[in-house]
Design an enzyme around this catalytic site. Sequence first.
Site, PDB file in Angstrom:
ATOM      1  CG  ASP A   1      86.097 -56.794 -95.431  1.00 58.12           C
ATOM      2  OD1 ASP A   1      86.880 -55.833 -95.517  1.00 58.12           O
ATOM      3  OD2 ASP A   1      85.700 -57.299 -96.525  1.00 58.12           O
ATOM      4  CG  ASP A  19      87.349 -51.770 -97.433  1.00 56.50           C
ATOM      5  OD1 ASP A  19      87.228 -52.484 -98.471  1.00 56.50           O
ATOM      6  OD2 ASP A  19      86.940 -50.588 -97.419  1.00 56.50           O
ATOM      7  CD  GLU A  39      89.655 -52.801-101.998  1.00 57.43           C
ATOM      8  OE1 GLU A  39      88.954 -53.249-102.909  1.00 57.43           O
ATOM      9  OE2 GLU A  39      89.582 -52.207-100.968  1.00 57.43           O
ATOM     10  CG  HIS A  94      82.470 -57.232-102.325  1.00 61.54           C
ATOM     11  ND1 HIS A  94      83.813 -57.857-102.031  1.00 61.54           N
ATOM     12  CD2 HIS A  94      82.201 -56.146-101.728  1.00 61.54           C
ATOM     13  CE1 HIS A  94      84.282 -56.735-101.475  1.00 61.54           C
ATOM     14  NE2 HIS A  94      83.387 -55.825-101.341  1.00 61.54           N
ATOM     15  CG  ASP A  95      84.301 -54.049-104.446  1.00 61.07           C
ATOM     16  OD1 ASP A  95      82.990 -54.099-104.021  1.00 61.07           O
ATOM     17  OD2 ASP A  95      85.371 -54.086-103.938  1.00 61.07           O
TER      18      ASP A  95
HETATM   19  C1  GLC Z   1      86.319 -51.437-100.916  1.00 63.45           C
HETATM   20  C2  GLC Z   1      85.273 -52.537-100.986  1.00 63.45           C
HETATM   21  C3  GLC Z   1      84.060 -51.987-101.494  1.00 63.45           C
HETATM   22  C4  GLC Z   1      83.544 -50.614-100.934  1.00 63.45           C
HETATM   23  C5  GLC Z   1      84.790 -50.072-100.592  1.00 63.45           C
HETATM   24  C6  GLC Z   1      84.688 -48.830 -99.765  1.00 63.45           C
HETATM   25  O1  GLC Z   1      86.635 -51.313-102.390  1.00 63.45           O
HETATM   26  O2  GLC Z   1      85.504 -53.888-101.554  1.00 63.45           O
HETATM   27  O3  GLC Z   1      83.083 -52.964-101.482  1.00 63.45           O
HETATM   28  O4  GLC Z   1      82.472 -50.134-101.449  1.00 63.45           O
HETATM   29  O5  GLC Z   1      85.989 -50.367-100.245  1.00 63.45           O
HETATM   30  O6  GLC Z   1      84.738 -49.234 -98.390  1.00 63.45           O
END
Ligand code: GLC
Length: 546
Positions: free
Chosen positions: A100, A202, A254, A319-320
């Site tokens: 990640d 991310d 993402e 995980h979100d």
């Molecule tokens: C992404 C991650 C999340 C995190 C955010 C800030 O959305 O998946 O868990 O809080 O980025 O890094």
Amino acid sequence: MRHQKDWFKELVVYQIYPRSFKDGNGDGVGDLKGMIQKLDYLKELGINAVWMSPVYASPNVDNGYDISDYYQIMDEFGTMEDWEAFRDGAHERGIAIIMDLVLNHSSDLHHWFQESKKSKDNPYSDYYIWRDPSEDGKEPNEWQSVFGGSAWEYVPERGQYYLHFFAKQQPDLNWDNEEAREKIFDIIRFWNEKGVDGYRIDAISYLDKGLDGRANMEELFGTASCANLEGTHRYIQEMVRKTIAPDHLMTVGEVIVNSTRDAWNYTSASRGEFDMAIPFIPPIVEIETWSPENLKKTITETYEATKEDGWWARFFSNHDKPRQVSLYGNDSTCWKESAKMLASFLHTLPGTPFVYQGEELGMTNIKLPSIEDYDDIDTKNYYRTMIEEGASEEEALRASQNISRDNARTPMQWDASANGGFTEGTPWLSVNPNYVDINAEQQMKDEDSIFRFYQKLIGLRKEHPVLVYGDFRMLTEEEGKLIAFTRSLDGETWAAIHNFSAEECRFGHEALAGEKTVMLSNYGRTGLDGDSICLKPYETIVFSVK
Ligand code: GLC
Ligand code: CA
């Protein structure tokens, strides 16, 4: 490692949230030693890639998504030697390693930021986004952070505000600064050298902030105002060209997807950005707006947008998000059926399937008794805001339980022993009490379990290229809770029908005419007669048609 150009299409990616996966030393926190112990489990499941949420040094304000040193492993998770042992163990089992990368922001404890905040003229002063106060001495603009509250924080030493899209301990890096960009690319080069096979990148849609007036404050809320600007794409292309393309490492970004154009921009091979994308939708929005009808629409849209030269990541969980069987299925009366149906749906779609730890066991949401029991920074901020806005404690708790990212973060349920076999100590976050009934050991013994169903599905995808490379045709454009489609390759056609409801419903279509061979069923079906099928609650059925 050098890979073949399109190797990422044949992956089934398993996401590990290291903190919650397996504790190897009894301190209550999952770690790399624990992950090593479970490599055989992953091999048995059949997946061929692991994406691990961040394991770098971090003060854990946002559980590893706030990185203070990109070249070190977090103490709680172990050492670089442990990481290397996990890498080697995974590679020996044919499992690729996906790290990640959190590059939109760092932790405020990163030494770059510690220096940057000291003055306006130190070597790191321009590594982050600093702005003078507005004329009335307030924040430079009205942007809200993703976790609530202003996206700006004042630092007296500089007499300026810095920008943070997430927590104030996660200052945004300044990608407009070429030297900072090169330092960021060095981090990627370091991990490439360590033998990483790919990256999940991310929150990458906001590199170009558009603070010069290009951000769309009218149409989009908060930080999303500046998603997907031209400079963001330019920086991603530069990063990929310089660090990732030469070895065909796999990338999944993402990103924010506001249109099919965005989907294409991020994933088409001709643009040289990512191999595939994970669209970010805030959990609260997803809970309120998801429906089988909308799902059908987005599936078809992303397929159409990416079919020529793009690709897509398919996932229900991470995980979100809340647990998928609780959100999209039915975690009480149709628990097993709906967990299997959701799996079958994802793995028969075009794109690379992602499995989030515990999904393969049908793990469910949890309702913790008090806000004190929650860990997630987003949940806590959300609760506080609700109380400030006049909600009662009970209302605020109920709403927080629903949206909390901790639903997905409760520890893995390995067996029926204390703490579900996750730890011999006190777990950092409560284990879901249903571990007594829902756990890996029990499901590995049971031929009819959700785990065994995943194993079968993953095996099918390996054996039948039609599921990976086949053309996609949606058969249920109309309203309704049934989603049916076909996949076709070299004269072979498979159909997949999924019932997203607890009601029976009948389905027929000319594309189903012919001799049918059942490949997968969650109701033990072995044959099908006639061209119209009556589907049971949350039934899924996959068959070939000749
Ligand atoms: C992404 C991650 C999340 C995190 C955010 C800030 O959305 O998946 O868990 O809080 O980025 O890094
Ligand atoms: Ca531990």
